[in-house]
Design a protein around this motif. Structure first.
Motif, PDB file in Angstrom:
ATOM      1  N   ASN A  66       0.828  -1.208   0.000  1.00  0.00           N
ATOM      2  CA  ASN A  66       0.000   0.000   0.000  1.00  0.00           C
ATOM      3  C   ASN A  66       0.866   1.264   0.000  1.00  0.00           C
ATOM      4  OD1 ASN A  66      -2.383   1.442   0.104  1.00  0.00           O
ATOM      5  ND2 ASN A  66      -2.485   1.386   2.331  1.00  0.00           N
ATOM      6  N   LYS A  91      -2.837   3.436  -7.050  1.00  0.00           N
ATOM      7  CA  LYS A  91      -2.924   4.805  -6.526  1.00  0.00           C
ATOM      8  C   LYS A  91      -1.546   5.458  -6.633  1.00  0.00           C
ATOM      9  CE  LYS A  91      -2.363   3.414  -1.739  1.00  0.00           C
ATOM     10  NZ  LYS A  91      -2.893   3.496  -0.420  1.00  0.00           N
ATOM     11  N   GLY A 112      -0.483   1.087 -11.147  1.00  0.00           N
ATOM     12  CA  GLY A 112      -1.111  -0.229 -11.181  1.00  0.00           C
ATOM     13  C   GLY A 112      -0.275  -1.276 -11.880  1.00  0.00           C
ATOM     14  N   THR A 115      -0.887  -4.094  -8.918  1.00  0.00           N
ATOM     15  CA  THR A 115      -2.183  -4.277  -8.272  1.00  0.00           C
ATOM     16  C   THR A 115      -3.245  -3.449  -8.996  1.00  0.00           C
ATOM     17  OG1 THR A 115      -1.953  -2.418  -6.755  1.00  0.00           O
ATOM     18  CG2 THR A 115      -1.048  -4.529  -6.029  1.00  0.00           C
ATOM     19  N   SER A 116      -4.493  -3.664  -8.642  1.00  0.00           N
ATOM     20  CA  SER A 116      -5.571  -2.950  -9.330  1.00  0.00           C
ATOM     21  C   SER A 116      -6.421  -2.104  -8.391  1.00  0.00           C
ATOM     22  CB  SER A 116      -6.468  -3.952 -10.063  1.00  0.00           C
ATOM     23  OG  SER A 116      -7.018  -4.866  -9.140  1.00  0.00           O
ATOM     24  N   ASP A 117      -6.043  -1.991  -7.134  1.00  0.00           N
ATOM     25  CA  ASP A 117      -6.829  -1.233  -6.176  1.00  0.00           C
ATOM     26  C   ASP A 117      -6.328   0.205  -6.117  1.00  0.00           C
ATOM     27  OD1 ASP A 117      -8.609  -0.602  -4.149  1.00  0.00           O
ATOM     28  OD2 ASP A 117      -7.200  -1.168  -2.589  1.00  0.00           O
ATOM     29  N   GLY A 118      -7.239   1.165  -6.191  1.00  0.00           N
ATOM     30  CA  GLY A 118      -6.845   2.551  -6.028  1.00  0.00           C
ATOM     31  C   GLY A 118      -7.297   3.420  -7.174  1.00  0.00           C
ATOM     32  N   SER A 143      -4.355  -0.704 -14.445  1.00  0.00           N
ATOM     33  CA  SER A 143      -5.118  -1.695 -13.708  1.00  0.00           C
ATOM     34  C   SER A 143      -5.759  -2.695 -14.654  1.00  0.00           C
ATOM     35  CB  SER A 143      -6.211  -1.010 -12.891  1.00  0.00           C
ATOM     36  OG  SER A 143      -7.071  -1.971 -12.352  1.00  0.00           O
ATOM     37  N   GLN A 145      -8.143  -4.748 -14.043  1.00  0.00           N
ATOM     38  CA  GLN A 145      -9.566  -4.943 -13.795  1.00  0.00           C
ATOM     39  C   GLN A 145     -10.419  -3.765 -14.218  1.00  0.00           C
ATOM     40  OE1 GLN A 145      -9.969  -6.024  -9.705  1.00  0.00           O
ATOM     41  NE2 GLN A 145      -8.965  -7.977  -9.969  1.00  0.00           N
ATOM     42  N   LEU A 149      -9.526   3.729 -13.780  1.00  0.00           N
ATOM     43  CA  LEU A 149      -9.111   4.137 -12.435  1.00  0.00           C
ATOM     44  C   LEU A 149      -8.296   5.422 -12.484  1.00  0.00           C
ATOM     45  CD1 LEU A 149      -8.100   0.850 -10.596  1.00  0.00           C
ATOM     46  CD2 LEU A 149      -9.982   2.377 -10.070  1.00  0.00           C
ATOM     47  N   SER A 152     -10.307   8.130  -7.254  1.00  0.00           N
ATOM     48  CA  SER A 152     -11.042   7.231  -6.375  1.00  0.00           C
ATOM     49  C   SER A 152     -11.166   7.897  -5.005  1.00  0.00           C
ATOM     50  CB  SER A 152     -10.290   5.901  -6.247  1.00  0.00           C
ATOM     51  OG  SER A 152     -10.981   5.027  -5.404  1.00  0.00           O
TER      52      SER A 152
END
Length: 158
Positions: A66, A91, A112, A115-118, A143, A145, A149, A152
């Protein structure tokens, strides 16, 4: 500056690993800097009235945890005119508990990688309390996914 290559493993939603630069205290200025190759964050701002300006920060958070090129929190924090790219997390500018800040004229891309979160600009656990986010160029987020993005905003009410 050649970044940090060590990584603490804290609770990853609330804290992140070892930053290359930590701005703590108040009224700090990081300007015209070049920061690259950090397994954690490039810059973490935990202070009031601090500014990250006109810097290039890239190849950060390759540990996949993170982290982001800039993680900004505090009162009146400004992130202005920076170029940020190639980040492991999706992010790129992380606005964690920021209040009355300013995020403007930044170029953000290639977030990304792992990872794909953010999102290109990501706000968590804050309503911004008057923070201005304006005129940022966010493109080519990677990302797998969700190709959209860019921004967010996640606020947790307690």
């Amino acid at each position: 500056m050649y970044g940090a290559h060590t990584q603490d493993l804290p609770y990853t939603l609330q804290g992140s690993g070892t930053p290359s630069i930590l701005l703590d205290g108040s009224h700090n200025l990081l300007k015209d800097s070049y920061i690259a190759y950090s397994s954690g964050s490039g810059v973490r701002v935990r202070s009031s009235g601090s500014k990250v300006e006109n810097s290039v920060i890239h190849n950060t958070a390759y540990s996949g945890l993170n982290d982001s090129p800039i993680r900004a929190s505090g009162q009146n924090t400004e992130v202005i005119n920076n170029t940020l790219f190639n980040n492991g997390m999706a992010k790129v500018i992380d606005l964690f508990q920021i209040n009355q800040g300013k995020v403007s004229n930044n170029e953000i891309y290639n977030g990304g990688l792992q990872t794909s979160d953010g999102g290109g600009i990501f706000a968590f656990d804050t309503n911004g309390n008057g923070t201005e986010v304006t005129d940022n160029a966010i493109h080519h987020m990677l990302s797998p996914q969700d190709e959209s993005l860019n921004l967010s905003l996640i606020h947790i009410s307690q």
